[in-house]
Design a protein around this motif. Structure first.
Motif, PDB file in Angstrom:
ATOM      1  N   UNK A 121      51.136  -1.744  -6.655  1.00  0.00           N
ATOM      2  CA  UNK A 121      52.374  -1.070  -7.051  1.00  0.00           C
ATOM      3  C   UNK A 121      52.469  -0.941  -8.560  1.00  0.00           C
ATOM      4  N   UNK A 122      52.063  -1.996  -9.274  1.00  0.00           N
ATOM      5  CA  UNK A 122      52.104  -1.950 -10.741  1.00  0.00           C
ATOM      6  C   UNK A 122      51.157  -0.901 -11.293  1.00  0.00           C
ATOM      7  N   UNK A 159      54.398  -6.198 -12.738  1.00  0.00           N
ATOM      8  CA  UNK A 159      54.522  -6.051 -14.191  1.00  0.00           C
ATOM      9  C   UNK A 159      53.155  -6.074 -14.864  1.00  0.00           C
ATOM     10  N   UNK A 160      52.245  -6.919 -14.363  1.00  0.00           N
ATOM     11  CA  UNK A 160      50.899  -6.996 -14.955  1.00  0.00           C
ATOM     12  C   UNK A 160      50.159  -5.662 -14.777  1.00  0.00           C
ATOM     13  N   UNK A 161      50.156  -5.151 -13.550  1.00  0.00           N
ATOM     14  CA  UNK A 161      49.482  -3.881 -13.301  1.00  0.00           C
ATOM     15  C   UNK A 161      50.067  -2.744 -14.126  1.00  0.00           C
ATOM     16  N   UNK A 162      51.360  -2.761 -14.287  1.00  0.00           N
ATOM     17  CA  UNK A 162      52.039  -1.732 -15.084  1.00  0.00           C
ATOM     18  C   UNK A 162      51.638  -1.824 -16.554  1.00  0.00           C
ATOM     19  N   UNK A 163      51.650  -3.036 -17.100  1.00  0.00           N
ATOM     20  CA  UNK A 163      51.344  -3.210 -18.521  1.00  0.00           C
ATOM     21  C   UNK A 163      49.917  -2.795 -18.848  1.00  0.00           C
ATOM     22  N   UNK A 466      51.667  -2.730 -25.640  1.00  0.00           N
ATOM     23  CA  UNK A 466      50.298  -2.818 -26.138  1.00  0.00           C
ATOM     24  C   UNK A 466      49.719  -4.221 -26.140  1.00  0.00           C
ATOM     25  N   UNK A 467      50.481  -5.204 -26.622  1.00  0.00           N
ATOM     26  CA  UNK A 467      49.983  -6.579 -26.720  1.00  0.00           C
ATOM     27  C   UNK A 467      49.694  -7.151 -25.338  1.00  0.00           C
ATOM     28  N   UNK A 468      50.641  -6.987 -24.418  1.00  0.00           N
ATOM     29  CA  UNK A 468      50.445  -7.527 -23.071  1.00  0.00           C
ATOM     30  C   UNK A 468      49.273  -6.844 -22.366  1.00  0.00           C
ATOM     31  N   UNK A 469      49.129  -5.542 -22.565  1.00  0.00           N
ATOM     32  CA  UNK A 469      48.035  -4.811 -21.922  1.00  0.00           C
ATOM     33  C   UNK A 469      46.686  -5.318 -22.410  1.00  0.00           C
ATOM     34  N   UNK A 470      46.537  -5.472 -23.715  1.00  0.00           N
ATOM     35  CA  UNK A 470      45.261  -5.938 -24.278  1.00  0.00           C
ATOM     36  C   UNK A 470      44.958  -7.362 -23.838  1.00  0.00           C
ATOM     37  N   UNK A 477      39.740  -9.256 -17.067  1.00  0.00           N
ATOM     38  CA  UNK A 477      38.654  -8.293 -16.965  1.00  0.00           C
ATOM     39  C   UNK A 477      39.195  -6.878 -17.020  1.00  0.00           C
ATOM     40  N   UNK A 478      38.286  -5.944 -16.934  1.00  0.00           N
ATOM     41  CA  UNK A 478      38.675  -4.552 -17.113  1.00  0.00           C
ATOM     42  C   UNK A 478      38.836  -3.826 -15.774  1.00  0.00           C
ATOM     43  N   UNK A 479      38.678  -4.537 -14.675  1.00  0.00           N
ATOM     44  CA  UNK A 479      38.719  -3.858 -13.376  1.00  0.00           C
ATOM     45  C   UNK A 479      40.065  -3.187 -13.135  1.00  0.00           C
ATOM     46  N   UNK A 480      41.169  -3.889 -13.443  1.00  0.00           N
ATOM     47  CA  UNK A 480      42.491  -3.295 -13.234  1.00  0.00           C
ATOM     48  C   UNK A 480      42.650  -2.057 -14.115  1.00  0.00           C
ATOM     49  N   UNK A 481      42.196  -2.184 -15.351  1.00  0.00           N
ATOM     50  CA  UNK A 481      42.293  -1.057 -16.276  1.00  0.00           C
ATOM     51  C   UNK A 481      41.514   0.150 -15.752  1.00  0.00           C
TER      52      UNK A 481
END
Length: 563
Positions: A121-122, A159-163, A466-470, A477-481
């Motif tokens: 969902x995020x 929230x994590x997926x969204x950020x 930006x900070x939370x996303x990085x 890892x970068x899989x979600x990104x």
């Protein structure tokens, strides 16, 4: 770095304006044929600045976006409401295809990679840049009947997926709508925006700032009366067709100016000033007498005035019919040089039909203009002042609309402050086009609201997320990104191909507006407007944006149900 953090904590607005300055500087850099643009540049710079820690209130973001989207709606209101109807079916189809393809992409990827319902969902909320999904998904998670700690964990993952995915969700839409779509079409947004605007202008020549015709249609010339001696002023003026009329504005006899009346009989050696259409002047000149270069006291001041047409005698009639029924004393010295409807020029052709609220630009002396305006309608006085009463009320109405919530079952649907401000801007823009004496907003003021509002909104998003996303990318890892990248790009590409080959969009600017709106991609739309240089993309954007706010919001509980 600590001292920089302290500065930003004490004055977060410094970080905001630094993001804007740096973003627009980067946005001007050309990478071959690719240019990032000020909006995307501001987003990237804001993400970099966010790494030192910046706190900005959400109210700033909402305010900036409301200003941007209200100004867009206000500019486009008249055209938007004229465009509604069967011709909007393509935009409806675009919004549906993007929402469905977005849902399928999220569901398939979440099952392939074993993502829980919260992360899925995020990712949908961030990659599709529809923040309302967070609320609808979180509410749906709470109704799954799970233990309280599990619900809390899943809602935290939203929230994590969204950020992690929101930043590229904004940036990726710019890449597709602004850079890839023109390559698919084989034409630039700017070229097609100019083409569409020219079609709307119906062949009317519109001069830019500082431009004018080398051989103007209206001219003034001084003659010494010879061949028409003994004829009256009215007889001389009636000697040319109404569409090529001339008027005698000054008469000097034996060195003294005399009053000009229709029945004044001209005498040999009178000096007269003729003002009128070039065609009529050229035709009449040989029959009047010798032309003089100048004569003392014969010059007059002429002006242009915009007048709204609301006289029932003229409304509903063609230009030719109005020429025939207008009294001679009304026509004397008055020349219509332009017509506009909802800020769009109309051809000054004999068969052009006048509607209430159309604007006639008339040319003549101040005395003639005042006389004609009393018979035509209301004079519009040019002003560089913004009507803050009108627009303040417009924003209040928009924000109130954004607070309204409609529930379909357990799913709350709301336009939010952005959607409410857009709808209000459209309505107030349309109303102003019908009542031009109120609601003034100079073009420069509107441009400032659009540019500052959108770029500032995007910069705040970057500073907040930006900070939370990085950090999340670094730890998880970068899989979600990367999954978010696919969710951002794939539905846009599917919808773009659908629009090109099924819906047969053939204008790049209109197509780009519709595509960005179907993804509620506000930063991309801002770049499209900048590339277009006019408001052509706005109407398709407004339609698909309004639909996307509903369709994409519904994805929250659907992702929870099927992921």
């Amino acid at each position: 770095m600590h001292w920089i953090h302290e500065i930003f904590q004490q004055s977060p607005e410094i970080a905001l304006f630094l993001s804007l300055a740096g973003g627009y500087a980067i946005g001007k850099i050309q990478f071959g044929k690719f240019q990032l643009g000020g909006v995307a540049g501001s987003l990237l710079v804001a993400v970099l600045i966010s790494q030192v820690g910046v706190s900005i209130d959400n109210g700033v973001k909402s305010l900036l976006f409301a200003l941007f989207i209200y100004a867009v709606g206000f500019e486009s209101g008249p055209q938007f409401f004229r465009s509604l109807g069967r011709q909007s079916l393509r935009e409806i189809a675009m919004a549906v295809v993007l929402a469905v393809s977005g849902l399928l992409t999220v569901v398939v990827l979440s099952r392939m990679f074993g993502l829980d319902k919260g992360l899925a969902s995020g990712i949908a909320a961030g990659a599709l840049t529809q923040s309302a999904i967070i609320g609808t998904a979180s509410a749906a998670l709470g109704k799954l009947g799970l233990a309280a700690d599990e619900v809390q964990r899943l809602q935290g993952n939203v929230a994590v997926g969204y950020a992690v995915t929101y930043i590229f969700g904004s940036f990726g839409a710019i890449l597709i709508c602004v850079n890839l779509l023109p390559k698919l079409m084989g034409r630039s947004i700017r070229d097609d925006a100019i083409k569409a605007e020219a079609e709307l202008l119906a062949g009317v020549r519109v001069y830019g700032p500082g431009e004018s015709a080398a051989a103007p249609d209206l001219v003034g010339r001084i003659f010494r009366i010879d061949k028409v001696a003994g004829r009256t002023v009215a007889e001389v003026e009636a000697g040319t067709p109404k569409e090529a009329a001339i008027a005698i504005e000054r008469v000097k006899r034996r060195g003294k100016l005399i009053g000009v009346e229709p029945n004044l009989q001209l005498a040999k050696d009178d000096i007269v000033l003729l003002v009128g259409r070039r065609a009529g002047m050229v035709a009449a000149a040989p029959t009047i007498g010798a032309e003089l270069q100048s004569s003392e006291g014969m010059d007059v001041v002429v002006a242009l005035r915009d007048v709204t047409i609301n006289n029932p005698e003229f409304v509903g009639k063609t230009v030719e019919q109005i020429r025939n029924i207008a009294a001679a004393d009304l026509r004397h010295g008055i020349f219509v040089v332009g017509l506009k409807r909802a800020d769009r020029p109309l051809p000054l052709a004999p068969d052009t039909r006048i509607e209430t609220g159309d604007i006639a630009t008339i040319y003549g002396t101040d005395q003639d203009l005042q006389r004609a305006a009393r018979s035509i309608g209301t004079v519009l006085v040019p002003s560089d002042k913004t009507d803050f009463v009108f627009h303040g009320l417009g924003l209040v109405v928009g924000l109130l609309i954004g607070l309204a919530v409609v529930r379909i079952g357990s799913v709350p649907l709301t336009l939010g402050s952005g959607g409410g401000a857009l709808l209000s801007g459209l309505l107030f823009g349309w109303y102003r086009s019908r009542n031009l004496a109120i609601g003034n907003m100079p073009t420069a003021a509107s441009t400032l609201l659009r540019d500052l509002g959108l770029a500032g909104f995007v910069a705040v998003v970057g500073l907040q997320s930006g900070l939370q996303a990085v950090q999340t990318i670094a730890t998880s890892g970068v899989s979600i990104f990367l999954i978010g990248v696919v969710v951002t790009i794939l539905p846009l590409i599917i919808t773009m191909l659908f629009g090109r080959y099924v819906l047969r969009y053939d204008n790049t600017a209109i197509f780009a507006g519709a595509l960005s709106g179907s993804r509620s991609a506000n930063p991309a739309f801002g770049e499209i407007l900048d590339k277009a240089g006019n408001s052509i993309p706005t109407t398709p954007f407004a339609i698909t944006y309004a639909l996307a706010n509903v369709f994409l919001t519904l994805l929250g509980p659907l992702v929870v149900a099927f992921a």
